[in-house]
Write a protein that holds these residues in place. Structure first.
Motif, short mmCIF file in Angstrom:
data_model
loop_
_atom_site.label_atom_id
_atom_site.label_comp_id
_atom_site.label_asym_id
_atom_site.label_seq_id
_atom_site.Cartn_x
_atom_site.Cartn_y
_atom_site.Cartn_z
N HIS A 1 0.84 -1.21 0.00
CA HIS A 1 0.00 0.00 0.00
C HIS A 1 0.87 1.26 0.00
O HIS A 1 1.70 1.45 0.91
CB HIS A 1 -0.92 0.01 1.22
N ARG B 1 0.80 3.44 3.12
CA ARG B 1 1.57 2.85 4.23
C ARG B 1 3.07 3.05 4.01
O ARG B 1 3.81 3.35 4.94
CB ARG B 1 1.24 1.36 4.34
N VAL C 1 7.49 -11.26 3.16
CA VAL C 1 6.05 -11.30 2.84
C VAL C 1 5.49 -12.62 3.37
O VAL C 1 6.23 -13.50 3.82
CB VAL C 1 5.78 -11.17 1.31
N1 LIG Z 1 4.83 -12.58 12.79
C1 LIG Z 1 5.76 -13.40 13.29
O1 LIG Z 1 5.88 -13.63 14.50
C2 LIG Z 1 6.73 -14.09 12.37
C3 LIG Z 1 7.83 -14.78 12.90
C4 LIG Z 1 8.75 -15.38 12.02
C5 LIG Z 1 8.55 -15.33 10.66
N2 LIG Z 1 7.45 -14.68 10.17
C6 LIG Z 1 7.27 -14.66 8.71
O2 LIG Z 1 7.28 -13.31 8.30
C7 LIG Z 1 6.49 -13.17 7.13
C8 LIG Z 1 5.57 -11.99 7.29
O3 LIG Z 1 4.68 -12.23 8.37
P1 LIG Z 1 4.01 -11.01 9.11
O4 LIG Z 1 3.33 -11.58 10.30
O5 LIG Z 1 5.00 -9.91 9.29
O6 LIG Z 1 2.91 -10.59 8.00
P2 LIG Z 1 2.36 -9.13 7.63
O7 LIG Z 1 2.33 -8.26 8.84
O8 LIG Z 1 1.09 -9.35 6.86
O9 LIG Z 1 3.46 -8.54 6.64
C9 LIG Z 1 3.51 -8.80 5.29
C10 LIG Z 1 3.95 -7.51 4.61
O10 LIG Z 1 4.22 -7.82 3.27
C11 LIG Z 1 3.75 -6.77 2.47
N3 LIG Z 1 3.57 -7.34 1.14
C12 LIG Z 1 2.71 -8.28 0.72
N4 LIG Z 1 2.89 -8.57 -0.59
C13 LIG Z 1 3.92 -7.78 -0.99
C14 LIG Z 1 4.58 -7.58 -2.23
N5 LIG Z 1 4.25 -8.28 -3.32
N6 LIG Z 1 5.56 -6.68 -2.30
C15 LIG Z 1 5.94 -5.95 -1.21
N7 LIG Z 1 5.34 -6.08 0.00
C16 LIG Z 1 4.35 -6.98 0.09
C17 LIG Z 1 2.51 -6.27 3.14
O11 LIG Z 1 2.27 -4.92 2.71
P3 LIG Z 1 1.04 -4.00 3.29
O12 LIG Z 1 1.45 -3.65 4.68
O13 LIG Z 1 1.00 -2.82 2.41
O14 LIG Z 1 -0.17 -4.90 3.23
C18 LIG Z 1 2.91 -6.39 4.60
O15 LIG Z 1 3.54 -5.20 5.02
C19 LIG Z 1 5.74 -14.49 6.93
O16 LIG Z 1 6.29 -15.19 5.85
C20 LIG Z 1 5.93 -15.22 8.24
O17 LIG Z 1 6.01 -16.62 8.03
C21 LIG Z 1 6.55 -14.04 10.98
#
Ligand SMILES: NC(=O)c1ccc[n+]([C@@H]2O[C@H](COP(=O)([O-])OP(=O)(O)OC[C@H]3O[C@@H](n4cnc5c(N)ncnc54)[C@H](OP(=O)(O)O)[C@@H]3O)[C@@H](O)[C@H]2O)c1
Length: 283
Positions: free
Chosen positions: A52, A55, A85
């Protein structure tokens, strides 16, 4: 989660590494802010992306780094590509950046369940891909990240990846076959422990303590116990035995825990989360 990022006068630890953080959401954002706080990379060498535009603008202002929606541009200028992502979004992202990726770059992916081989194949290059599973306490430098290497990772690339995650906590290196188990244990683990801390605090309230005091007692007890395990190297059972006086009160508490099946419940929780982690890349 937001943490204050203060400008630092000391030079960045890795001043020349140009970084693309693709997907600066919850985990990507936590890592990026922690890197800035620890002065790991120079702010002007970081280019983060989100989907976005509004954002992107807000984050750019807040963090003082380049944030856009242009993955290709971010990758074109980068030495290190951090993929953050959601797992199901990884294939489209790689397809999008493929024209800008070169084999001299290093890819670090924190996407659960996504295999290094699938990123190597999608990029069409013999490129160094490191898969990492960090957790949210990285925000305070108390994280743990497990890392595994793809087929084309040099020792220098692995050292760089370890150094990056050591800035925000501990690291362990595992075989890739263990990464889903790591996701189920330490990736999801903070959530389990918050529930345990919350429940202990609730218990404190039940036995008459003010809530803020009960929460502090529960959280510091969890913190101190974890520190004891890590810093003494003693088996947790030995440390438990040291608290448990014969015919004292702790053994009565333990009896309730065993009757309530706390151990089995935690084991099953990790097993279920590990199973789910295996499926995530498929969406
Ligand atoms: N949360 C945890 O505790 C944790 C721990 C270890 C690993 N992970 C890993 O981290 C990754 C992200 O998880 P999260 O919880 O941080 O999810 P999240 O908050 O939904 O973050 C995903 C981000 O990716 C962006 N995005 C999506 N498609 C994109 C694209 N094509 N190009 C550029 N940006 C894009 C989104 O943008 P917008 O903000 O604009 O929608 C969002 O900011 C996952 O693969 C997960 O397995 C998470």
């Amino acid at each position: 989660m937001e943490i204050a990022v203060e400008a630092s006068r000391t030079p960045a630890q890795l001043p020349n590494v140009r970084v693309a953080v693709l997907g600066a959401g919850k985990m990507g954002g936590i890592l990026l802010q922690a890197f800035l706080k620890e002065n790991l990379f120079a702010a002007e060498k970081i280019h983060a992306t989100v989907t976005h535009a509004e954002r992107a603008l807000a984050l750019s202002t807040q963090w003082g780094v380049d944030v856009s929606t242009d993955n290709v541009e971010a990758v074109r200028q980068a030495d290190l590509i951090l993929i953050a992502v959601k797992p199901f979004q990884v294939p489209d992202l790689i397809a999008e950046i493929r024209p800008a990726v070169t084999k001299d770059q290093t890819v670090v992916s924190i996407a659960a369940s996504v295999k290094t081989r699938s990123i190597e194949e999608a990029s069409g290059l013999e490129i160094g891909v490191i898969r990492a599973m960090p957790n949210t306490p990285s925000a305070l430098g108390a994280g743990i990240a497990a890392l595994c290497r793809g087929h084309f990772v040099s020792d220098a690339q692995m050292e760089l990846a370890q150094r990056i995650f050591q800035t925000v906590g501990r690291t362990v290196v595992v075989e890739e076959k263990h990464m889903d188990a790591v996701t189920g244990l330490s990736g999801s683990g903070p959530a389990y422990l918050y529930i345990i801390i919350e429940a202990l605090a609730e218990a404190g309230v039940k036995v008459g303590l003010p809530r803020d005091i009960a929460t502090q007692l529960a959280a510091q007890t969890a913190y101190g116990s974890a520190k004891m395990v890590l810093e003494t190297g003693y088996h947790p059972a030995l440390l438990k035995d040291a608290v448990t006086t014969p015919a004292g009160c702790t053994i009565d508490g333990i009896l309730e825990l065993e009757e309530g099946g706390l151990r089995v419940t935690l084991i099953k929780a990790v097993m279920r989360a590990t199973e789910r982690a295996r499926q995530l890349a498929a969406g």
